[in-house]
Design an enzyme around this catalytic site. Structure first.
Site, PDB file in Angstrom:
ATOM      1  N   ASP A  45       6.030 -47.165   2.056  1.00 43.57           N
ATOM      2  CA  ASP A  45       5.809 -45.729   2.269  1.00 43.57           C
ATOM      3  C   ASP A  45       7.146 -45.048   2.575  1.00 43.57           C
ATOM      4  O   ASP A  45       7.746 -45.283   3.626  1.00 43.57           O
ATOM      5  CB  ASP A  45       4.819 -45.543   3.428  1.00 43.57           C
ATOM      6  CG  ASP A  45       4.442 -44.083   3.607  1.00 43.57           C
ATOM      7  OD1 ASP A  45       5.091 -43.211   2.995  1.00 43.57           O
ATOM      8  OD2 ASP A  45       3.497 -43.824   4.377  1.00 43.57           O
ATOM      9  N   TYR A 134      12.408 -28.491  -2.010  1.00 43.88           N
ATOM     10  CA  TYR A 134      12.331 -29.647  -2.917  1.00 43.88           C
ATOM     11  C   TYR A 134      13.718 -29.958  -3.470  1.00 43.88           C
ATOM     12  O   TYR A 134      14.213 -31.087  -3.377  1.00 43.88           O
ATOM     13  CB  TYR A 134      11.341 -29.347  -4.045  1.00 43.88           C
ATOM     14  CG  TYR A 134      11.350 -30.338  -5.193  1.00 43.88           C
ATOM     15  CD1 TYR A 134      11.050 -31.685  -4.994  1.00 43.88           C
ATOM     16  CD2 TYR A 134      11.659 -29.916  -6.496  1.00 43.88           C
ATOM     17  CE1 TYR A 134      11.054 -32.581  -6.052  1.00 43.88           C
ATOM     18  CE2 TYR A 134      11.656 -30.804  -7.557  1.00 43.88           C
ATOM     19  CZ  TYR A 134      11.366 -32.146  -7.331  1.00 43.88           C
ATOM     20  OH  TYR A 134      11.374 -33.027  -8.383  1.00 43.88           O
TER      21      TYR A 134
HETATM   22  N1  LIG Z   1       7.235 -34.370 -13.056  1.00 40.84           N
HETATM   23  C1  LIG Z   1       8.297 -33.689 -13.467  1.00 40.84           C
HETATM   24  O1  LIG Z   1       8.225 -32.834 -14.362  1.00 40.84           O
HETATM   25  C2  LIG Z   1       9.639 -33.982 -12.847  1.00 40.84           C
HETATM   26  C3  LIG Z   1      10.712 -33.096 -13.136  1.00 40.84           C
HETATM   27  C4  LIG Z   1      11.953 -33.373 -12.591  1.00 40.84           C
HETATM   28  C5  LIG Z   1      12.150 -34.484 -11.795  1.00 40.84           C
HETATM   29  N2  LIG Z   1      11.085 -35.296 -11.525  1.00 40.84           N
HETATM   30  C6  LIG Z   1      11.348 -36.463 -10.657  1.00 40.84           C
HETATM   31  O2  LIG Z   1      10.819 -37.617 -11.293  1.00 40.84           O
HETATM   32  C7  LIG Z   1      10.338 -38.542 -10.318  1.00 40.84           C
HETATM   33  C8  LIG Z   1       8.953 -39.006 -10.704  1.00 40.84           C
HETATM   34  O3  LIG Z   1       8.113 -37.879 -10.866  1.00 40.84           O
HETATM   35  P1  LIG Z   1       6.622 -38.037 -11.412  1.00 40.84           P
HETATM   36  O4  LIG Z   1       6.343 -36.839 -12.267  1.00 40.84           O
HETATM   37  O5  LIG Z   1       6.407 -39.388 -11.954  1.00 40.84           O
HETATM   38  O6  LIG Z   1       5.820 -37.868 -10.048  1.00 40.84           O
HETATM   39  P2  LIG Z   1       4.303 -38.239  -9.723  1.00 40.84           P
HETATM   40  O7  LIG Z   1       3.523 -38.451 -10.973  1.00 40.84           O
HETATM   41  O8  LIG Z   1       3.835 -37.223  -8.731  1.00 40.84           O
HETATM   42  O9  LIG Z   1       4.454 -39.653  -8.994  1.00 40.84           O
HETATM   43  C9  LIG Z   1       5.058 -39.721  -7.737  1.00 40.84           C
HETATM   44  C10 LIG Z   1       4.989 -41.145  -7.282  1.00 40.84           C
HETATM   45  O10 LIG Z   1       5.601 -41.212  -5.987  1.00 40.84           O
HETATM   46  C11 LIG Z   1       4.696 -41.862  -5.107  1.00 40.84           C
HETATM   47  N3  LIG Z   1       4.890 -41.380  -3.750  1.00 40.84           N
HETATM   48  C12 LIG Z   1       4.741 -40.133  -3.287  1.00 40.84           C
HETATM   49  N4  LIG Z   1       4.991 -40.101  -1.974  1.00 40.84           N
HETATM   50  C13 LIG Z   1       5.292 -41.368  -1.604  1.00 40.84           C
HETATM   51  C14 LIG Z   1       5.620 -41.993  -0.392  1.00 40.84           C
HETATM   52  N5  LIG Z   1       5.676 -41.304   0.764  1.00 40.84           N
HETATM   53  N6  LIG Z   1       5.884 -43.313  -0.378  1.00 40.84           N
HETATM   54  C15 LIG Z   1       5.819 -44.039  -1.514  1.00 40.84           C
HETATM   55  N7  LIG Z   1       5.490 -43.513  -2.702  1.00 40.84           N
HETATM   56  C16 LIG Z   1       5.227 -42.184  -2.743  1.00 40.84           C
HETATM   57  C17 LIG Z   1       3.317 -41.542  -5.641  1.00 40.84           C
HETATM   58  O11 LIG Z   1       2.402 -42.454  -5.132  1.00 40.84           O
HETATM   59  P3  LIG Z   1       0.828 -42.100  -4.958  1.00 40.84           P
HETATM   60  O12 LIG Z   1       0.205 -42.402  -6.304  1.00 40.84           O
HETATM   61  O13 LIG Z   1       0.368 -42.980  -3.880  1.00 40.84           O
HETATM   62  O14 LIG Z   1       0.747 -40.632  -4.625  1.00 40.84           O
HETATM   63  C18 LIG Z   1       3.560 -41.678  -7.147  1.00 40.84           C
HETATM   64  O15 LIG Z   1       3.524 -43.036  -7.522  1.00 40.84           O
HETATM   65  C19 LIG Z   1      10.459 -37.837  -8.974  1.00 40.84           C
HETATM   66  O16 LIG Z   1      11.651 -38.267  -8.353  1.00 40.84           O
HETATM   67  C20 LIG Z   1      10.619 -36.374  -9.322  1.00 40.84           C
HETATM   68  O17 LIG Z   1      11.393 -35.699  -8.361  1.00 40.84           O
HETATM   69  C21 LIG Z   1       9.838 -35.085 -12.016  1.00 40.84           C
END
Ligand SMILES: NC(=O)c1ccc[n+]([C@@H]2O[C@H](COP(=O)([O-])OP(=O)(O)OC[C@H]3O[C@@H](n4cnc5c(N)ncnc54)[C@H](OP(=O)(O)O)[C@@H]3O)[C@@H](O)[C@H]2O)c1
Length: 301
Positions: A45, A134
């Site tokens: 976590d 963020y």
């Molecule tokens: N989505 C976008 O368009 C976008 C754009 C720019 C950058 N990013 C970056 O890309 C990365 C991945 O994004 P994503 O779209 O794949 O996000 P996502 O689908 O929301 O997945 C986030 C992941 O992080 C986990 N998580 C959240 N809080 C946590 C905690 N306290 N401890 C451990 N795990 C935790 C979640 O687990 P749970 O399943 O348990 O919630 C999930 O597996 C992030 O660093 C984000 O900043 C994303």
């Protein structure tokens, strides 16, 4: 052409956030060629920075890819200290543990580290001036990870989509299929990026150029607004017969959303020139990647 597949050496890869959009894609891509360990949030976590190093220490790996994060701008704005814990303090502790054991780390970051005031593509050297909690927490994470680990790479991604975890194209298409009006913001720019290409490109970098450190922009080529992204999604869906008619996408402006709790940067298009140099060719256009994604869509009339 989709991102090329490359010959790879088998590695032990630790992926955080593997229940999410990007981490899930990396796990799916790498599990057939590498040994992948991907603990859940319950097992690791990131909101508890004091505990993560010890947990990471108990796992054997060559490379850790940190995809976990608090990614909702509004949630981060409401809980900026929580955002810092998850997006900066825990990544810093993980980076320090990677440094201690000589392992590599790829830390995923975001185009939201930019302030959004410009109008030309941003390079890795462009000044980062986040305008919301963020972006500030992610920038703090980048800086802390790079300070803690000499082998770390920060990979900034933008506007992620993919065929498995629903994202913006799925929402636009679902609205259109339901016969509802589709509207999208026309004065906010970035680069839609398919998670499957990110998986292939990162694997190329960590296997072919393992010495790559610093910051790397990892995105498809081109530029979009949410409006042009929605239009492209529906046009492709119409071409593939997923829609009976092609609806007009209504234009919205950022100022039409006064209820956004966190400010959104207006222009965060990233240049992928450094990535293109590593790949030996420019990443494909986001529209080509979107075609692949819409073609695989489970949505249809
Ligand atoms: N989505 C976008 O368009 C976008 C754009 C720019 C950058 N990013 C970056 O890309 C990365 C991945 O994004 P994503 O779209 O794949 O996000 P996502 O689908 O929301 O997945 C986030 C992941 O992080 C986990 N998580 C959240 N809080 C946590 C905690 N306290 N401890 C451990 N795990 C935790 C979640 O687990 P749970 O399943 O348990 O919630 C999930 O597996 C992030 O660093 C984000 O900043 C994303």
């Amino acid at each position: 052409m989709p991102a090329k597949q490359f010959m790879v050496k088998r590695m032990k890869i630790f992926i955080t956030g593997a229940t999410g959009r990007l981490g899930g894609a990396l796990k799916r891509h790498y599990v057939t060629r590498h040994a992948v360990v991907a603990p859940t949030r319950a097992e690791l976590d990131l909101s508890k920075p004091d505990e993560v190093a010890e947990i990471v220490r108990g796992i054997d790996f060559d490379l850790l890819i940190n995809c976990a994060g608090m990614i909702s701008p509004d949630e981060c704005e409401r809980d900026p200290l929580g955002a810092l814990r998850v997006n900066a303090e825990s990544p810093a502790a993980i980076a320090a543990e990677c440094q201690r054991r000589g392992a590599r780390m790829i830390h995923i970051s975001t185009d939201y580290v930019f302030g959004g005031e410009g109008d030309s593509a941003l390079s890795e050297d462009s000044p980062a001036q986040p305008i919301n909690a963020y972006g500030r927490s992610k920038l703090a994470g980048e800086q802390a990870v790079l300070a803690a680990s000499s082998k770390a790479l920060v990979a900034r991604v933008s506007w992620l989509f993919g065929a498995v975890v629903p994202s913006f194209p799925d929402q636009a298409l679902a609205q259109a299929i339901a016969g509802k009006e589709v509207s999208a913001i026309a004065d906010k720019w970035s680069v839609p990026t398919i998670v499957d290409d990110v998986a292939t490109w990162l694997e190329h970098v960590f296997t072919q150029y393992p010495e790559t450190t610093g910051i790397l922009h990892v995105c498809n080529s081109g530029e979009a607004t949410w409006h042009s992204y929605a239009e492209a999604t529906l046009a492709i869906a119409y071409e593939f017969g997923l829609l009976k008619a092609l609806p007009t996408v209504q234009m919205q402006r950022l100022e039409d959303f006064p209820n956004f709790f966190a400010k959104r940067p207006r222009y965060t298009t990233m240049s992928n020139a450094r990535l293109a140099g590593l790949l030996g060719e420019p990443p494909r256009l986001w529209q080509e990647a979107l075609r692949d994604c819409v073609r695989c869509s489970r949505l249809s009339v």
